[in-house]
Enzyme design. Structure first.
Site, PDB file in Angstrom:
ATOM      1  N   CYS A   2       0.919  -1.193   0.319  1.00 21.15           N
ATOM      2  CA  CYS A   2       0.108   0.071   0.180  1.00 21.15           C
ATOM      3  C   CYS A   2       0.777   1.384   0.187  1.00 21.15           C
ATOM      4  CB  CYS A   2      -0.638  -0.148   0.933  1.00 21.15           C
ATOM      5  SG  CYS A   2      -2.570  -1.044   1.484  1.00 21.15           S
ATOM      6  N   ARG A  27       3.563  -0.020  -4.710  1.00 19.76           N
ATOM      7  CA  ARG A  27       3.219  -0.432  -3.241  1.00 19.76           C
ATOM      8  C   ARG A  27       2.655  -1.598  -3.475  1.00 19.76           C
ATOM      9  NH1 ARG A  27       6.948   0.994   0.308  1.00 19.76           N
ATOM     10  NH2 ARG A  27       5.492   0.480   1.412  1.00 19.76           N
ATOM     11  N   TRP A  75      -2.990  -2.564  -1.840  1.00 17.88           N
ATOM     12  CA  TRP A  75      -2.708  -3.884  -2.010  1.00 17.88           C
ATOM     13  C   TRP A  75      -3.296  -4.730  -0.666  1.00 17.88           C
ATOM     14  CZ3 TRP A  75      -0.255  -8.243   0.903  1.00 17.88           C
ATOM     15  CH2 TRP A  75       0.049  -9.179   0.035  1.00 17.88           C
ATOM     16  N   ASN A 101      -1.047   2.025   5.974  1.00 18.29           N
ATOM     17  CA  ASN A 101      -0.400   0.857   4.972  1.00 18.29           C
ATOM     18  C   ASN A 101       0.307   0.276   6.259  1.00 18.29           C
ATOM     19  OD1 ASN A 101       3.136   1.169   4.136  1.00 18.29           O
ATOM     20  ND2 ASN A 101       1.873  -0.532   3.740  1.00 18.29           N
ATOM     21  N   GLY A 102      -0.789  -1.703   6.499  1.00 17.64           N
ATOM     22  CA  GLY A 102       0.152  -2.514   7.107  1.00 17.64           C
ATOM     23  C   GLY A 102      -1.636  -3.283   7.641  1.00 17.64           C
ATOM     24  N   GLU A 488      16.849 -17.374 -10.285  1.00 12.62           N
ATOM     25  CA  GLU A 488      16.246 -15.525 -11.019  1.00 12.62           C
ATOM     26  C   GLU A 488      15.483 -15.393 -11.948  1.00 12.62           C
ATOM     27  OE1 GLU A 488      15.884 -13.175  -8.680  1.00 12.62           O
ATOM     28  OE2 GLU A 488      15.485 -11.638 -10.359  1.00 12.62           O
ATOM     29  N   LYS A 492      11.677 -14.671 -12.915  1.00 13.08           N
ATOM     30  CA  LYS A 492      11.642 -13.252 -14.045  1.00 13.08           C
ATOM     31  C   LYS A 492      10.244 -13.405 -14.429  1.00 13.08           C
ATOM     32  CE  LYS A 492      12.531 -10.399 -11.596  1.00 13.08           C
ATOM     33  NZ  LYS A 492      13.199 -10.195 -10.326  1.00 13.08           N
ATOM     34  N   GLU A 495       6.816 -14.311 -12.378  1.00 11.26           N
ATOM     35  CA  GLU A 495       5.998 -12.978 -12.613  1.00 11.26           C
ATOM     36  C   GLU A 495       5.933 -11.997 -12.715  1.00 11.26           C
ATOM     37  OE1 GLU A 495       8.992 -10.635  -8.951  1.00 11.26           O
ATOM     38  OE2 GLU A 495       9.941 -11.346 -10.310  1.00 11.26           O
ATOM     39  N   HIS A 511      16.530 -36.317 -11.402  1.00 16.86           N
ATOM     40  CA  HIS A 511      16.253 -36.975 -10.527  1.00 16.86           C
ATOM     41  C   HIS A 511      14.787 -36.390 -10.272  1.00 16.86           C
ATOM     42  CE1 HIS A 511      19.641 -38.062  -8.733  1.00 16.86           C
ATOM     43  NE2 HIS A 511      20.896 -36.931  -8.830  1.00 16.86           N
ATOM     44  N   LYS A 610       5.782  -4.236  -4.806  1.00 11.37           N
ATOM     45  CA  LYS A 610       7.756  -4.125  -4.407  1.00 11.37           C
ATOM     46  C   LYS A 610       7.953  -4.235  -2.963  1.00 11.37           C
ATOM     47  CE  LYS A 610      11.004  -2.410  -6.681  1.00 11.37           C
ATOM     48  NZ  LYS A 610      11.407  -3.876  -7.323  1.00 11.37           N
TER      49      LYS A 610
HETATM   50  C1  G6P Z   1       8.562  -8.675  -3.577  1.00  9.34           C
HETATM   51  C2  G6P Z   1       8.960  -7.980  -4.662  1.00  9.34           C
HETATM   52  C3  G6P Z   1      10.500  -8.608  -5.148  1.00  9.34           C
HETATM   53  C4  G6P Z   1      11.755  -9.211  -3.855  1.00  9.34           C
HETATM   54  C5  G6P Z   1      11.231  -9.152  -2.718  1.00  9.34           C
HETATM   55  C6  G6P Z   1      12.226  -8.309  -1.063  1.00  9.34           C
HETATM   56  O1  G6P Z   1       8.446  -9.629  -4.044  1.00  9.34           O
HETATM   57  O2  G6P Z   1       8.045  -8.897  -5.727  1.00  9.34           O
HETATM   58  O3  G6P Z   1      10.926  -7.613  -5.994  1.00  9.34           O
HETATM   59  O4  G6P Z   1      12.903  -9.521  -4.538  1.00  9.34           O
HETATM   60  O5  G6P Z   1       9.926  -8.255  -1.798  1.00  9.34           O
HETATM   61  O6  G6P Z   1      12.396  -7.335  -1.195  1.00  9.34           O
HETATM   62  P1  G6P Z   1      13.918  -6.601  -1.479  1.00  9.34           P
HETATM   63  O7  G6P Z   1      13.031  -5.121  -0.966  1.00  9.34           O
HETATM   64  O8  G6P Z   1      13.623  -6.969   0.603  1.00  9.34           O
HETATM   65  O9  G6P Z   1      14.804  -6.884  -1.737  1.00  9.34           O
END
Ligand code: G6P
Length: 615
Positions: A2, A27, A75, A101-102, A488, A492, A495, A511, A610
């Protein structure tokens, strides 16, 4: 999660809040709302959907006048995303309006109490409970708004960054913070409130970042009054001068923030090592590390805690630290670490990696490690973030604001910092030879040029993306330093394109995942020249034998894998420990192009945020 924004001053609040919300959409973006005080009454508009939906609705439905206002982009935690659950929320009298937010964890019991006292609720949110709790205290205890907020927050369990105002006192906004970020922009008799500084950067460079368990009363014509929520102590606010500029948070001609951020990597990697890495003089020096080198090299082990992409950077660091510094490293998901009663001692060093510096689980893991006496070092991108303040020391990555929800430049700059740390520590511990040390320093300095070269293959990768965009599954394989890169790459793709993808150590394929391989299955193999090259070549043969489609990331000039693979993506040569910095580039581009071709919202993928400030 949020984003919150507020304004009080001489200007029209609406455009400031609306623009601010657009900048904070990273956010959370499932619903949005705004409340303005137009001189007589509160004008409130909220809706399911994005800030653009709010803009359309607000311009039709409310007067956009007013020099005081608050806005929210959500969110969802409590209650599905719909108009009613969107913030701001009114108190029952309609006098107070609040954004949050929280999570208020004990909202259920507070709500029951309030219902007994005659309060009614329209939404399923914890936030509506809080605004009514404040109103109830204001009435029963006959106290001013600030005091009522303070009493209420002392009854609350959970996390919050809140902003609210009372229409009977339209010269004041009250804000408070615990666990979620909150910045106050201080202008010339005008004030801004936001989850980060981006909504007010064109108006002022002066910001106060509230600490946890602090609240502030922001009143026109007065200084901002900051107090501790628990013991009411006044705190002298520290006004920071911000380095951020507007250009950094705009798209700069790119179609998406993610693409801009992918292409920024050569320059931000350079920014990250600038002044810290002086290869020709054989120097690598990190301000935050110098005073703590003994702690690291005498540590029993290093524990790395992080989430998401930052956790993948932690896995790369595990290889580099063990390889070069010869200290045992464990990499933990912060969310698991904090709940499994981990064994931590004063001889452990914990490294917390976080782009945002606000991730709730990482923060909780830090607190736990500190409580057991461990030394905690932060690697964060956002300057002044909670994690950067909670850790004993640390190093900032200099990636600049990362807005695209899928992390790209944060990953490579984190690895840059971690590689510099490893080299500095290896030198101090004597676990690296002088020639190797010098070689790594020189090679690290060359990484921006290599990344630039890798980025030049963009159009080729776009063509490959067109071939595979309709695949339903992807497998990503890598070995050694490139196993985390495989994870990673898969993350990507998941996501932003919503295609199922799995990352695996190449040798583990037999395996289990090998059963998935048929002519429909694209397998992305990181097959660069390294100690594992021949083994990876064998893995490719195994996939080919089962008719899988091979997309290989290869070293420039490779001929062997090129012959076997259906498609190749070339990267320049660098020592193995640094290869994740280049092999990750084509994988970022592959997922970007596939997502664009599928018409996905690349910068704001569904269900994600994010900055995850809830557990
Ligand atoms: C969320 C974001 C990711 C990020 C993760 C950790 O899931 O969508 O992109 O890697 O949080 O966030 P941080 O800010 O702690 O790296």
């Amino acid at each position: 999660m949020c984003g919150i924004v507020g304004y009080i001053g001489k200007r029209d609040a609406y455009p400031i809040i609306l623009n601010g919300l657009k900048r904070l959409e990273y956010r959370g973006y499932d619903s949005a709302g705004i409340a303005l005080f137009d001189g007589n009454d509160i004008q409130l508009c909220k809706t399911k959907g994005k800030v653009a939906n709010l803009e359309e609705k607000a311009e039709k439905e409310i007067s956009l006048k007013g020099n005081l206002g608050i806005g929210h982009t959500r969110w969802a935690t409590h209650g599905v995303p719909n108009d009613v659950n969107s913030h701001p929320h009114y108190s029952n009298s309609g006098d107070l309006v609040l954004i949050h937010n929280g999570i208020i964890e004990n909202y259920g019991s507070l709500k029951k109490e309030l219902i007994k006292r005659g309060y009614t609720f329209k939404s399923e949110t914890d936030t509506e409970v809080l605004v009514n709790l404040i109103e109830d205290i204001q009435k029963n205890e006959d106290v001013k708004l600030g005091k009522a907020v303070q009493i209420a927050l002392n009854q609350v369990v959970g996390a919050y960054a809140i902003a609210l105002f009372d229409k009977k006192k339209p010269d004041e906004i009250v804000v408070a913070k615990l666990g979620s970020p909150l910045a106050i922009g201080v202008g010339d008799d005008e004030f801004f409130v936001a989850s980060d500084a981006s909504p007010f950067i064109e108006f002022t460079n002066n910001a106060i970042y509230l600490e946890d368990e602090e609240m502030a009363i922001i009143r026109l014509g007065r200084d901002v009054k900051v107090r501790k929520i628990k013991d009411d102590k006044l705190v002298a606010p520290y006004i920071q001068e911000l380095q951020l500029n507007l250009e950094q948070i705009e798209k700069g001609g790119y179609e998406h923030f993610m693409l801009k951020e992918i292409f920024e990597q050569p320059s931000v990697i350079k920014d990250t090592y600038r002044g810290r890495l002086l290869a020709d003089q054989g120097i690598v020096r990190l301000g935050g590390l110098e005073d703590h080198i003994e702690k690291f090299i005498n540590a029993d082990r290093i524990i790395i805690v992080a989430c998401g992409t930052s956790w993948h950077a932690g896995l790369v660091a595990e290889y580099i630290f063990e390889d070069l510094v010869r200290i045992p490293v464990e990499v933990e998901y912060a969310s698991e670490f904090r709940y499994r009663n981990p064994i931590i001692s004063e001889k452990d060093v914990v490294i917390a990696i976080s782009q945002s510096g606000e991730t709730a689980d990482t923060l909780a893991a830090i607190k736990l490690a500190k409580s057991k006496g461990a030394f905690v070092y932060g690697v964060c991108n956002v300057v002044g973030s909670t994690i950067s303040r909670e850790t004993h020391s640390g190093t900032y990555t200099h990636a600049g604001p990362e807005i695209g929800v899928a992390s790209t430049k944060a990953f490579t700059t984190q690895i840059t910092v971690l590689a510099m740390m490893a080299l500095r520590l290896a030198k101090a511990k004597g676990t690296i030879s002088k020639p190797d040390y010098m070689l790594y320093l020189r090679e690290l300095e060359l990484i921006p040029t290599h990344v630039e070269e890798a980025l030049k293959t963009d159009s080729k990768i776009e063509e490959i993306s067109a071939v595979f965009k309709d695949a339903r599954n992807f497998l990503y394989l890598g070995r050694g330093y490139n196993f985390p890169v495989a994870l990673e790459g898969a993350l990507k793709l998941k996501e932003i394109s919503y295609i199922h993808a799995e990352g695996y150590p190449a040798a583990e394929m037999k395996h289990g995942p090998i059963a998935l391989i048929d002519e429909q299955m694209p397998v992305v193999v990181i097959a660069i020249k390294s100690d594992h090259y021949d083994k990876v070549v064998s893995n490719i043969q195994e996939i080919k034998a089962r008719k899988g489609k091979i997309i290989a990331v290869v070293s420039k000039g490779d001929t062997v894998v090129r012959e076997m693979a259906d498609y190749v993506m070339e990267v320049p040569h660098t020592p193995e420990a640094l290869t994740p910095l280049v092999t990750t580039i084509p994988l970022q581009l592959l997922s970007y192009h596939i997502a664009v071709m599928l018409g996905r919202n690349v910068d704001q993928p569904r269900n994600l945020a994010k900055s995850v400030t809830v557990e």
